[in-house]
Motif scaffolding. Structure first.
Motif, PDB file in Angstrom:
ATOM      1  N   TYR A  35       6.147   3.025  -1.849  1.00 40.08           N
ATOM      2  CA  TYR A  35       5.981   1.851  -2.066  1.00 40.08           C
ATOM      3  C   TYR A  35       5.242   1.468  -3.537  1.00 40.08           C
ATOM      4  CZ  TYR A  35       3.737  -2.889  -2.148  1.00 40.08           C
ATOM      5  OH  TYR A  35       3.304  -4.140  -2.560  1.00 40.08           O
ATOM      6  N   LYS A  51      -2.140  -8.776 -10.921  1.00 38.98           N
ATOM      7  CA  LYS A  51      -3.233  -8.117  -9.986  1.00 38.98           C
ATOM      8  C   LYS A  51      -4.527  -8.386 -10.915  1.00 38.98           C
ATOM      9  CE  LYS A  51      -0.651  -5.615  -6.521  1.00 38.98           C
ATOM     10  NZ  LYS A  51      -0.058  -4.511  -6.314  1.00 38.98           N
ATOM     11  N   ALA A  70      -3.300  -7.706   4.221  1.00 37.97           N
ATOM     12  CA  ALA A  70      -1.907  -7.498   4.031  1.00 37.97           C
ATOM     13  C   ALA A  70      -2.260  -6.264   2.645  1.00 37.97           C
ATOM     14  CB  ALA A  70      -1.055  -8.466   3.544  1.00 37.97           C
ATOM     15  N   ASP A  94      -4.577  -4.450   7.191  1.00 36.82           N
ATOM     16  CA  ASP A  94      -2.896  -4.772   7.105  1.00 36.82           C
ATOM     17  C   ASP A  94      -2.315  -4.447   8.700  1.00 36.82           C
ATOM     18  OD1 ASP A  94      -0.878  -4.100   4.440  1.00 36.82           O
ATOM     19  OD2 ASP A  94       0.059  -3.771   6.600  1.00 36.82           O
ATOM     20  N   ASN A  96       0.297  -2.876   9.137  1.00 34.03           N
ATOM     21  CA  ASN A  96       1.090  -1.832   9.206  1.00 34.03           C
ATOM     22  C   ASN A  96       0.100  -0.332   9.066  1.00 34.03           C
ATOM     23  OD1 ASN A  96       2.735   0.591   8.037  1.00 34.03           O
ATOM     24  ND2 ASN A  96       4.124  -0.709   8.650  1.00 34.03           N
ATOM     25  N   ASN A 122      -3.325  -8.144  12.261  1.00 35.16           N
ATOM     26  CA  ASN A 122      -2.208  -9.199  12.149  1.00 35.16           C
ATOM     27  C   ASN A 122      -3.068 -10.508  11.516  1.00 35.16           C
ATOM     28  OD1 ASN A 122      -0.583 -11.165  11.976  1.00 35.16           O
ATOM     29  ND2 ASN A 122       0.217 -10.842  14.109  1.00 35.16           N
ATOM     30  N   ALA A 123      -2.451 -10.831  10.411  1.00 35.31           N
ATOM     31  CA  ALA A 123      -3.156 -11.907   9.576  1.00 35.31           C
ATOM     32  C   ALA A 123      -3.100 -13.183  10.353  1.00 35.31           C
ATOM     33  CB  ALA A 123      -2.329 -12.191   8.295  1.00 35.31           C
ATOM     34  N   ALA A 139      -2.085 -10.488  -1.120  1.00 36.99           N
ATOM     35  CA  ALA A 139      -1.264 -10.348  -2.412  1.00 36.99           C
ATOM     36  C   ALA A 139       0.086  -9.847  -1.923  1.00 36.99           C
ATOM     37  CB  ALA A 139      -1.747  -9.382  -3.511  1.00 36.99           C
ATOM     38  N   PHE A 140       1.141 -10.600  -2.033  1.00 38.34           N
ATOM     39  CA  PHE A 140       2.617 -10.081  -1.625  1.00 38.34           C
ATOM     40  C   PHE A 140       2.497 -10.031  -0.288  1.00 38.34           C
ATOM     41  CE2 PHE A 140       1.760  -9.155  -6.246  1.00 38.34           C
ATOM     42  CZ  PHE A 140       2.711  -9.890  -6.692  1.00 38.34           C
TER      43      PHE A 140
HETATM   44  C1  LIG Z   1       4.404  -6.070  -0.063  1.00 42.60           C
HETATM   45  S1  LIG Z   1       2.918  -5.424   0.726  1.00 42.60           S
HETATM   46  C2  LIG Z   1       1.671  -5.663  -0.452  1.00 42.60           C
HETATM   47  C3  LIG Z   1       0.600  -4.668  -0.422  1.00 42.60           C
HETATM   48  C4  LIG Z   1      -0.509  -5.137  -1.340  1.00 42.60           C
HETATM   49  N1  LIG Z   1      -1.151  -6.394  -1.085  1.00 42.60           N
HETATM   50  C5  LIG Z   1       0.048  -5.150  -2.862  1.00 42.60           C
HETATM   51  O1  LIG Z   1      -0.232  -6.283  -3.412  1.00 42.60           O
HETATM   52  O2  LIG Z   1       0.267  -3.987  -3.338  1.00 42.60           O
HETATM   53  C6  LIG Z   1       2.966  -6.487   2.039  1.00 42.60           C
HETATM   54  C7  LIG Z   1       2.125  -5.956   3.039  1.00 42.60           C
HETATM   55  O3  LIG Z   1       1.997  -6.931   4.151  1.00 42.60           O
HETATM   56  C8  LIG Z   1       1.561  -6.349   5.248  1.00 42.60           C
HETATM   57  N2  LIG Z   1       2.006  -7.275   6.543  1.00 42.60           N
HETATM   58  C9  LIG Z   1       3.006  -7.878   6.728  1.00 42.60           C
HETATM   59  N3  LIG Z   1       2.744  -8.831   7.753  1.00 42.60           N
HETATM   60  C10 LIG Z   1       1.688  -8.736   8.005  1.00 42.60           C
HETATM   61  C11 LIG Z   1       0.846  -9.536   9.038  1.00 42.60           C
HETATM   62  N4  LIG Z   1       1.369 -10.470   9.789  1.00 42.60           N
HETATM   63  N5  LIG Z   1      -0.510  -9.273   8.833  1.00 42.60           N
HETATM   64  C12 LIG Z   1      -1.054  -8.318   8.023  1.00 42.60           C
HETATM   65  N6  LIG Z   1      -0.420  -7.657   6.963  1.00 42.60           N
HETATM   66  C13 LIG Z   1       0.892  -7.783   7.116  1.00 42.60           C
HETATM   67  C14 LIG Z   1       2.815  -5.146   5.140  1.00 42.60           C
HETATM   68  O4  LIG Z   1       2.523  -4.248   6.087  1.00 42.60           O
HETATM   69  C15 LIG Z   1       2.212  -4.752   3.794  1.00 42.60           C
HETATM   70  O5  LIG Z   1       1.582  -3.601   3.733  1.00 42.60           O
END
Ligand SMILES: C[S@@+](CC[C@H](N)C(=O)[O-])C[C@H]1O[C@@H](n2cnc3c(N)ncnc32)[C@H](O)[C@@H]1O
Lengths: 250, 207
Positions: A35, A51, A70, A94, A96, A122-123, A139-140
């Motif tokens: 990642y 960031k 997340a 997160d 995951n 879960n968000a 973020a993202f």
């Molecule tokens: C693109 S990454 C971003 C990680 C970090 N915030 C960054 O900016 O580097 C997206 C993250 O969102 C998490 N994610 C996706 N759906 C989610 C949910 N429903 N609840 C919590 N986290 C979630 C994924 O597991 C992943 O780690």
């Protein structure tokens, strides 16, 4: 977002709602290890400045409690942990497990210990009491959440009065020339790079598609107000490739 | 203050953070001098810069930012020149403005005891960055340069490139654009070739 109750956009492919959560999990399972590298390559390193700007604008101070929802591999968590100090707390949440594990190992390696909690959440259903956090960031991450309205309501709920939510997310490019180039980049180049670096073309295809399906600046701002935020505003970064939305609870 | 920090503010803040980090890293006492400031926020106005720098002290480390929720513990006014004096003479001059005076004194003392090569850090980054923004700065440094504006611009780009690793160089962008074009052209060539092959195929197919 899809009008059909039982399906939801998974990138450009509509899938049944409950399947999306599983699919998103799959995507991040497969990219967790690579990642950080991908992140750098994909955004040519610019994600760091996005960031940093988010961190500066958060205005966090020693003693604050921060939610990095997340949070993935923990870029923001790391910066916040250094700022809130030993009397503060950062929660990296997160959905995951692999992402959280990679994040935790990395932060411990870098000596960030003592004021960070890690949790799988879960968000859409945050396991925190009302009025817990001074600052919350996602973020993202929001574009991957199935029910974004619910997630925003939850984020509002867990913020303290006076607290601030920061949503950093790909958005709508405002400059037409750049928009064209960016489209070509995300649909043709990005998945190919994903294949080269992570041997995972499909996941990066999904990432590109999910970026395009995400609500634009004004829509997201309205969604935040509808979720209960008392004030919401956004700033575009890099011509709107990314937007930082900020919402306050008074 | 909720003004949005731009690239200059971010680079400025980041370069101070890096200078502090380098100093603590090299310090034989591991930043012990900062222990009296644990959990404190010091607001610095560094003339001629027109925005504040908040120094957050936690666990003998200093992080910096240009925005802060609420009030700092103490506000001090100093100047870029004062950092040069600090490097050369080990003496840090900062004027108390408001807040907790004891914290202010402790910060000044900590600055004086930390071995920071400010000359190196600030003439390299901040002096030029500020010069870039306000049109003048470390005279002695800039007088040596023929085209100061160009130089400051280059330095800013270089700084962001290497330190925050944020902006691609023009070369990289051109390279990238060329790669995109090439990939595009190749994809089209392949598409044409497939079209031609399938045309041929349909021609040799016995009817
Ligand atoms: C693109 S990454 C971003 C990680 C970090 N915030 C960054 O900016 O580097 C997206 C993250 O969102 C998490 N994610 C996706 N759906 C989610 C949910 N429903 N609840 C919590 N986290 C979630 C994924 O597991 C992943 O780690």
């Amino acid at each position: 977002m899809s009008q059909n109750k039982n399906t939801i956009d998974f990138g450009f492919t509509e899938v049944p709602l409950e399947e999306k959560v599983k699919k998103v999990k799959g995507v991040f399972d497969s990219v967790a290890g690579n990642y950080d590298i991908m992140n750098d390559v994909m955004s040519m390193g610019i994600h760091r400045i996005w960031k940093r700007k988010t961190i500066e604008l958060s205005g966090v101070r020693p003693g604050n409690t921060v939610l990095d929802l997340a949070g993935g591999t923990g870029d923001l968590t790391k910066a916040f942990a250094k700022r809130v100090g030993k009397d503060g707390k950062v929660v990296l949440a997160d959905i995951n497990e692999s992402m959280v594990r990679v994040g935790r190992d990395r932060l411990i390696n870098e000596g960030i210990v003592g004021n960070v909690d890690y949790t799988i959440t879960n968000a859409e259903a945050l396991g925190f009491p009302d009025n817990t956090f001074d600052v919350a960031t996602i973020a993202f991450g929001l574009r991957n959440v199935t029910n974004k309205d619910k997630a925003l309501e939850e984020l509002y709920r867990v913020l303290k009065p006076g607290g601030q939510l920061m949503v950093l997310e790909f958005s709508k490019v405002t400059q037409p020339m750049l928009a064209k180039f960016y489209d070509f980049y995300s649909f043709n180049i990005l998945p190919k790079m994903g294949k080269l670096i992570a041997d995972d073309e499909a996941s990066y295809q999904y990432l590109a598609e999910s970026i395009r399906m995400h609500p634009d600046q004004e829509t997201l701002k309205q969604m935040m107000l509808d979720a209960g935020f008392d004030k919401a505003e956004y700033i575009n970064m890099s011509e709107g490739i990314v937007a930082l939305h900020r919402g306050w609870k008074f | 203050m909720n003004k949005q920090p731009g690239l200059v503010e971010i680079a400025f803040s980041k370069s101070f953070e890096m200078a502090f980090a380098a100093a603590v890293h090299l310090d034989e006492m591991h930043g012990q001098a900062l222990s009296a400031l644990e959990g404190k926020v010091i607001e610095l106005w560094i003339a001629p810069v027109k925005f504040p720098l908040f120094c957050l002290v936690n666990q003998n480390r200093i992080t910096t930012q240009t925005v802060l929720n609420g009030e700092a513990d103490v506000t001090l006014k100093t100047g870029l020149r004062q950092f040069r004096v600090l490097a050369q003479e080990g003496y840090f001059e900062a004027k108390y403005i408001r807040g907790d005076e004891v914290t202010g004194q402790a910060f000044i003392k900590a600055m004086e005891s930390l071995e920071i090569d400010w000359e190196e850090h600030l003439s390299h980054y901040t002096g030029d960055l500020v010069a870039f923004k306000i049109g003048h700065g470390f005279r002695s440094l800039l007088e040596r340069k023929q085209n100061t504006k160009q130089y400051a611009g280059d330095t800013l780009r270089e700084y962001l490139q290497f330190e925050i690793n944020a902006l691609p160089t023009r070369n990289q962008v051109e390279h990238f654009a060329k790669d995109v074009q090439q990939t595009h052209a190749e994809v089209e060539k392949i598409a044409e070739r497939i079209q031609a092959l399938s045309n041929q195929l349909s021609q040799i197919k016995p009817s």
